[in-house]
Structures are given as C-alpha cells and as structure tokens.
Design an enzyme around this catalytic site. Sequence first.
Site, PDB file in Angstrom:
ATOM      1  N   GLU A 156       0.815  -1.212   0.000  1.00  0.00           N
ATOM      2  CA  GLU A 156       0.000   0.000   0.000  1.00  0.00           C
ATOM      3  C   GLU A 156       0.844   1.257   0.000  1.00  0.00           C
ATOM      4  OE1 GLU A 156      -0.408  -2.600   1.959  1.00  0.00           O
ATOM      5  OE2 GLU A 156      -2.241  -3.456   1.135  1.00  0.00           O
TER       6      GLU A 156
ATOM      7  N   TYR B 233      -3.686   1.330   6.102  1.00  0.00           N
ATOM      8  CA  TYR B 233      -2.794   1.909   7.111  1.00  0.00           C
ATOM      9  C   TYR B 233      -1.306   1.868   6.748  1.00  0.00           C
ATOM     10  CZ  TYR B 233      -7.138   1.727   9.815  1.00  0.00           C
ATOM     11  OH  TYR B 233      -8.428   1.873  10.241  1.00  0.00           O
TER      12      TYR B 233
ATOM     13  N   HIS C 254     -11.587  -5.752   8.525  1.00  0.00           N
ATOM     14  CA  HIS C 254     -12.396  -5.597   7.311  1.00  0.00           C
ATOM     15  C   HIS C 254     -13.613  -4.707   7.553  1.00  0.00           C
ATOM     16  CE1 HIS C 254     -10.058  -9.201   6.256  1.00  0.00           C
ATOM     17  NE2 HIS C 254     -10.308  -8.911   4.995  1.00  0.00           N
TER      18      HIS C 254
HETATM   19  C1  LIG Z   1      -1.808  -4.987   4.326  1.00  0.00           C
HETATM   20  C2  LIG Z   1      -2.819  -5.804   3.601  1.00  0.00           C
HETATM   21  N1  LIG Z   1      -3.197  -5.442   2.364  1.00  0.00           N
HETATM   22  C3  LIG Z   1      -4.161  -6.120   1.709  1.00  0.00           C
HETATM   23  C4  LIG Z   1      -4.745  -7.201   2.296  1.00  0.00           C
HETATM   24  C5  LIG Z   1      -5.871  -7.933   1.564  1.00  0.00           C
HETATM   25  N2  LIG Z   1      -5.436  -9.280   1.190  1.00  0.00           N
HETATM   26  C6  LIG Z   1      -5.733 -10.351   1.958  1.00  0.00           C
HETATM   27  S1  LIG Z   1      -5.012 -11.716   1.415  1.00  0.00           S
HETATM   28  C7  LIG Z   1      -4.322 -10.934   0.092  1.00  0.00           C
HETATM   29  C8  LIG Z   1      -3.430 -11.707  -0.818  1.00  0.00           C
HETATM   30  C9  LIG Z   1      -2.264 -12.305  -0.084  1.00  0.00           C
HETATM   31  O1  LIG Z   1      -1.485 -13.079  -0.903  1.00  0.00           O
HETATM   32  P1  LIG Z   1      -0.229 -13.847  -0.368  1.00  0.00           P
HETATM   33  O2  LIG Z   1       0.601 -12.975   0.491  1.00  0.00           O
HETATM   34  O3  LIG Z   1       0.431 -14.463  -1.533  1.00  0.00           O
HETATM   35  O4  LIG Z   1      -0.812 -14.966   0.590  1.00  0.00           O
HETATM   36  P2  LIG Z   1      -1.838 -16.119   0.241  1.00  0.00           P
HETATM   37  O5  LIG Z   1      -3.218 -15.551   0.438  1.00  0.00           O
HETATM   38  O6  LIG Z   1      -1.595 -16.549  -1.154  1.00  0.00           O
HETATM   39  O7  LIG Z   1      -1.575 -17.172   1.235  1.00  0.00           O
HETATM   40  C10 LIG Z   1      -4.678  -9.595   0.100  1.00  0.00           C
HETATM   41  C11 LIG Z   1      -4.287  -8.629  -0.929  1.00  0.00           C
HETATM   42  C12 LIG Z   1      -4.320  -7.566   3.580  1.00  0.00           C
HETATM   43  N3  LIG Z   1      -4.827  -8.622   4.228  1.00  0.00           N
HETATM   44  N4  LIG Z   1      -3.375  -6.852   4.213  1.00  0.00           N
END
Ligand SMILES: Cc1ncc(C[n+]2csc(CCOP(=O)(O)OP(=O)(O)O)c2C)c(N)n1
Lengths: 397, 344
Positions: free
Chosen positions: B69, B97, B138
């Site tokens: 972000e 954040y 959320h």
């Molecule tokens: C700081 C933050 N930004 C966005 C999100 C929303 N979000 C939740 S899971 C995800 C994807 C995560 O992908 P990865 O790190 O590859 O883990 P995976 O879900 O594949 O285990 C996103 C963008 C979040 N949880 N935290």
Amino acid sequence: MTVLEQPGSSRNKSSLAGPPPAWRPRVDPAPLLPDAAPYRLLGTDAAARLDSGLLTRLYAQLVRGRRYNAQATALTRQGRLAVYPSSTGQEACEVAAALALEERDWLFPSYRDTLAAVARGLDPVQALTLLRGDWHNGYDPHEHRIAPLCTPLATQLPHAVGLAHAARLKGDDVVALAMVGDGGTSEGDFHEALNFAALWQAPVVFLVQNNGFAISVPLAKQTAAPSLAHKAVGYGMPGRLVDGNDAPAVHEVLTEAVERARGGGGPTLVEAVTYRIEAHTNADDATRYRADSEVETWRAHDPIALLEHELEARRLLTDELVGATRDGAEQMAADLRERMNADPVLDPMDLFNHVYAEQSSQLREQAAQLRAELDAEAAGHPEDAAGTGGSAEEARP
Amino acid sequence: MTTTVPATARKPATMAQALTRALHDAMAEDPSVHVMGEDVGTLGGVFRVTDGLAREFGEDRCTDTALAEAGILGTAVGMAMYGLRPVVEMQFDAFAYPAFEQLVSHVAKMRNRTRGALPMPLTIRIPYGGGIGGVEHHSDSSEAYYLATPGLQVVTPATVEDAYGLLRAAIASDDPVVFLEPKRLYWSKSDWSPDAPAPVAPLGRAEVRRRGSSATLITYGPSLPVCMEAAEAARAEGWDLEVVDLRSLMPFDDETVCASVRRTGRAVIVHESNGFGGPGGEIAARITERCFHHLEAPVLRVAGFDIPYAPPMLERHHLPGVDRILDTVARLQWESDWTEGRGE
Ligand SMILES: Cc1ncc(C[n+]2csc(CCOP(=O)(O)OP(=O)(O)O)c2C)c(N)n1
C-alpha cells in the site's frame, strides 16, 4: 569536466590516473544464495536416509490437515464460518512449520496458517474463532506459543523478529518462525523485518509459502527477483529454496534453519514453492484469473500422494496405517463439525472488556447503555433491541 | 457541471456498478486518469468495482500492482507529479494503514509544501465500515484519521446517484480525495437512470434527504439508510425528523447543516465510527458555535462504541441502529433527563 581536462592542472592528478579504489562486498554473497532449483528429497536417492518415524508422523499430519481444510470449507457453506482461506495443497508447509519447532519456540502465522497452529497442538475450534467471528482470536498465545493469526499482510514479521531478539537478550534459546505468503513479501514490513533480523542476527526463520497467487495476482506481477529466496542475499542472510509439496524436504530445510538460528547463526529466509489448489477464500472466484489446467498440473504434484509414494516404496503404506490415519482424521473432523455446529454462547457485554486494562468512564457509560438495551430485549420487548445494529437491509427485511 | 451519459449505457443497478461507471466515464474522458491497486485488473477488484476497466483501457491504465500500500500510494504521488490523475484502490479500510506515511506526509501536504507548485489530483478509494460480517480488519470506520489531516478531502456517498456523481467530482478535483465507499451499501439499488444527465455532485455540499421540523439527524455514508428508517419510525412517536446527508466531511457544509439545525432547534449526529474522537465531536462543536441560540436541547451523538471494531457475531450491538437513534431523539426533550443511562 573542463576543469579536469585543463592541461597543467595538478589537482587530483594521481588519483584520477589510477584505477578506482578496490571494492569488495562486505559479505561473500555466494553462501547466501539459494540453490538454482527447489530442494527435493522425495523421489531422489537422498530419500533413503529419511527416518520412517518422521515420514509417518508427517503423513498423519498431512492427511489430518487436508481433512481439516475440507471440513472448514464445508462449514463456510453452512454459514458456520464467516470465511475460510484453505491451505489445501500447501499442507506440507503447514505441517513442517509446526514439526520443525521445539515447544519453547514461537510461531507467527498468517490468516491461512490455521493448520500449522493446529499441528502445533492448538484446539481446532479455537483456531477457527477468528474466522467464525465470535472473537478476533480464540486462544491464549502463550499456551502454545502461537501469535494470533495475522490478517494485515506481513505485519507479524517484525513482531517475530522482536520476540526472537528479546528472547536472545534474556538468554533463552527460543526461535521464532514467521510465515508469510508470496504477496506479503512486497510489503514494507517484510523488508524491514528481514533487515532488522539480519542486523541483529536474530534467531528467526522466515517461511514464504509461494503458492503462485496473491488473490488474483500471479507471482510474475509481484516481483522481478529471480526467486523470493534470492531476496535474502540483499539483507545478508541465507536464502533457501525448497519444494513446498515435499514434506520431508520442507521439514529438513526448516529444521536446519531453526537449528542454525538457535545456535546463534542468525536468520534464514526459506521460500517453499507450492500451489493454492482452492480459491483464495470461499468468497473468491478463481476462474477469473487462472486456468483449470494449471490447477490440474499441481494436483499431480500433491504433497500427500508424493509422501504416499515413498511410504509405499518402504512398504509402510499398509492398510493399517492408511486406515488408522484416515480414522484419526475423520474423528477430528467429526468433532470439529459437532462443536462448530453448536451456536457459540456470546455475551455482548464482552465488547467492553479488554479494550484497556482499566475501563474508562466512557466505556462504563456505554456498557450501561448496552446493558439497558439487552435487558429490554430480555424483558420481552425485542423491538426495543432489534435494529440496534446490522445493515438496514439485514435487520429490517 | 453535468455529464451526459450515453443512452446506450447499461443501467447501473447498484452502488458498486455506479462507481464502476464513474471510473469508466472518467477514464474515457481523460486519458490522464489511471486506476491502480491490488487485484483491480484481471479480477476487477474484490468488490468488482473496477470490473472491465483493464480490458477496455489496457493494463497501463488499470494496473494490478504489487501488494504494497505504501508503494501504491507513493508511486501514485510521483505519477501525479508528472501530470497523471491516479485513482488508487485500497482493498479494505484497515489495509490502507501501511500507506499512512505517504498519505499524511506527502499526499496531504504536497501542495502546501510547494506553495501550490505540486498539486495532488489523486483519489484514494477505500471500502469502509461494517455491517457485512467481515472478520477483523475488514470493517473499520477510519474517517476520523483522514479528517484529522489538513490537506485531504474526505468524501463518502450514501446513494447510488452520489456514488457516481461524487466519484466523478473527486477524480476531477485538483486536490487529493479520500473517497470512502460504504461497503455495506455496495449492493444497494436505485432507479438512477443513465438516460438522464448524471450530475457530477459538487464536493462540500450536504443534501437534505428528508424534510422535517422537530429535529435534525446529521449523518453520512453507511448510516444514512438507518437514519431514514429512524425518521420514518419516529413519526409514530410524533417526531418529524429532518435528515441531512453530509456527503463530504471535508470540505464541510456548515451552511446546510446550520440552516437545518436553526430550523428544527435540535440535532443528533449519527455515525458508525467511535464517538470519542470521532467526527461527531467536531460537528457538534460547529453546531454549538454557530447555532447555540437556536438550540432547544444539547447536540447529541449516536455512534459506534469506543472499542476496536466488534467481531462479526456482535457487530449488530455495536453499530448505531434505529432504536438507539430513537432513544437518543427522545432525550432531546427538555423534560427527559438526558444524562440518564450514564455508567457512573
Ligand atoms: C496490508 C494488507 N493489504 C491487503 C490485504 C488484503 N489481502 C488479503 S489476502 C491478500 C493476498 C495475499 O497473498 P499472499 O501474500 O500471496 O498470501 P496467500 O493468500 O496466497 O496465502 C490480500 C491482498 C491484507 N490482508 N493486508
């Protein structure tokens, strides 16, 4: 430029004439570099040296983990869980994470790592509290030394470094294992955590589960690095690349990294190459961003099937073992189902507890307000309390 | 300023679709408008608000970014410096954040630091608020943080029409806008007709959503439908409530708010975000400063409790609902003891 080219100028003549000063990297990067291909044990000659006891232990946990994922996913369909991010296909990473740690060590999981927590001994229902929605975390982190399942990506990594550092300052030989997804490696917190860990030589191990996608975004759009394990070199720690579906390989690499950390050798970054078989969560539509054929390729490299192959070769995959393993998993699932099907008993007044160690007068005031609303509801005037929350659509059809 | 939407256009049924339409129209009209964020391309965003934009405008104009972000907003600052109009999506309230440093130190201050030489015409879209049963992180109501930062505009639509009109205005603004989308209203519908000109709603103007004479409910975003419902229910109690939808918290429309409160003599501010340190305190202070002699009762607030956002199974107790609003309205009568219910 012109000044320097002036004939007869004597300034800095000697240094300009010679070669630039010798420069060498402060640390030899070669030992830090990951192997060219993910490390594998299953299907190689090296598998012969693996301990059978370890293999059957890993097997039991893998099968149990797969069953857990299936059960939890079913619970989302029944509305018993708000959401579930399945780790089907990634069980080997989860299990190895738990089994590589000693009891005194700490685990810092992300939201997808319920299995690692359960394999470490956490009650399967407690592990789902966050996702069911009755509270934000269902267990005392000190009991099994598991930090709360972390939702904001990568933000638990600096905590792991801090805890490991603190343990070392206190003279305890505790190691922290922090888990993160491939997407999470793009966050600033990931970089800062690695940098601190390497600078402090903190006894911490980072496990990246590279499952191909961050929701819809493939790894190719996430990083331009040769591999995620290569990122380690820039911070001054070793990077290890391992086949994330090869449970004994992940276990070995993680165990080595944990021991190295415990022995004062500093942090390691491990990239486990795996795949997310299910969608990101039950709320996600994976057909929008990936082809079924890709999923099928990975199904053929299933962590359970890979291990079964080895067990079979050793004539360990007996009907007895398979049956007992399956029964154990079924029992866990039945127990999980039964306990999750009971409505949790919730006290809304709990909302005001644990905001501060000592409650403010404002919170006492608000608690009294809610108490009055709940009393009115209990006194048989549900209309007094209905509509105090929820969406307008929900509360008033 | 109005925009004519082509008659061939598909009729937007929901707030999410109106937002998509606004992004689409802004991108079609102005090649400097770029959309970027996590999962906004192929997937069309987790709420599908950016659906189809990458296909139509290409991946350079609607970009799936890496998951970072601070990186997303920081690069948007640089893009804005070079003449683009970035529209950034933060996936959920609490995931914005990590970008706070960029937002507070750079986005909000760039115009001021450079004496006007570097404006920041960027829009930061953030789905916010509760009511959808989301797990922790959320459902945050984060508006007070943004409101506390001079240099930012803070806008939040409550209707499908405003979702379109305010987002168009936000993108057109030469100053940064934190555009808060009430996620529980994403699926709310309206009869908004794409055949009629769709007005671009000017920023900083509140709207009286319901005329009334006994008291004014002042609200915005996710709480507007709740207030409208409360106003209907209050009729049975003999209260004729006026409802003011702020639409933008900064710039703040003192004029509409004060005109209403002077008319009715009573004011209740309703929002989901915590009351202590929440936007209601500022609004109450302004009303008191400007309308004191017209007030028949203290300015009251109905807000979320001063707690970290409730877990999904308890959120209905946390969110301001119709009955809590009606109870508060009842306390506007002089004869009732308005301090009743305190915890001391
Ligand atoms: C700081 C933050 N930004 C966005 C999100 C929303 N979000 C939740 S899971 C995800 C994807 C995560 O992908 P990865 O790190 O590859 O883990 P995976 O879900 O594949 O285990 C996103 C963008 C979040 N949880 N935290």
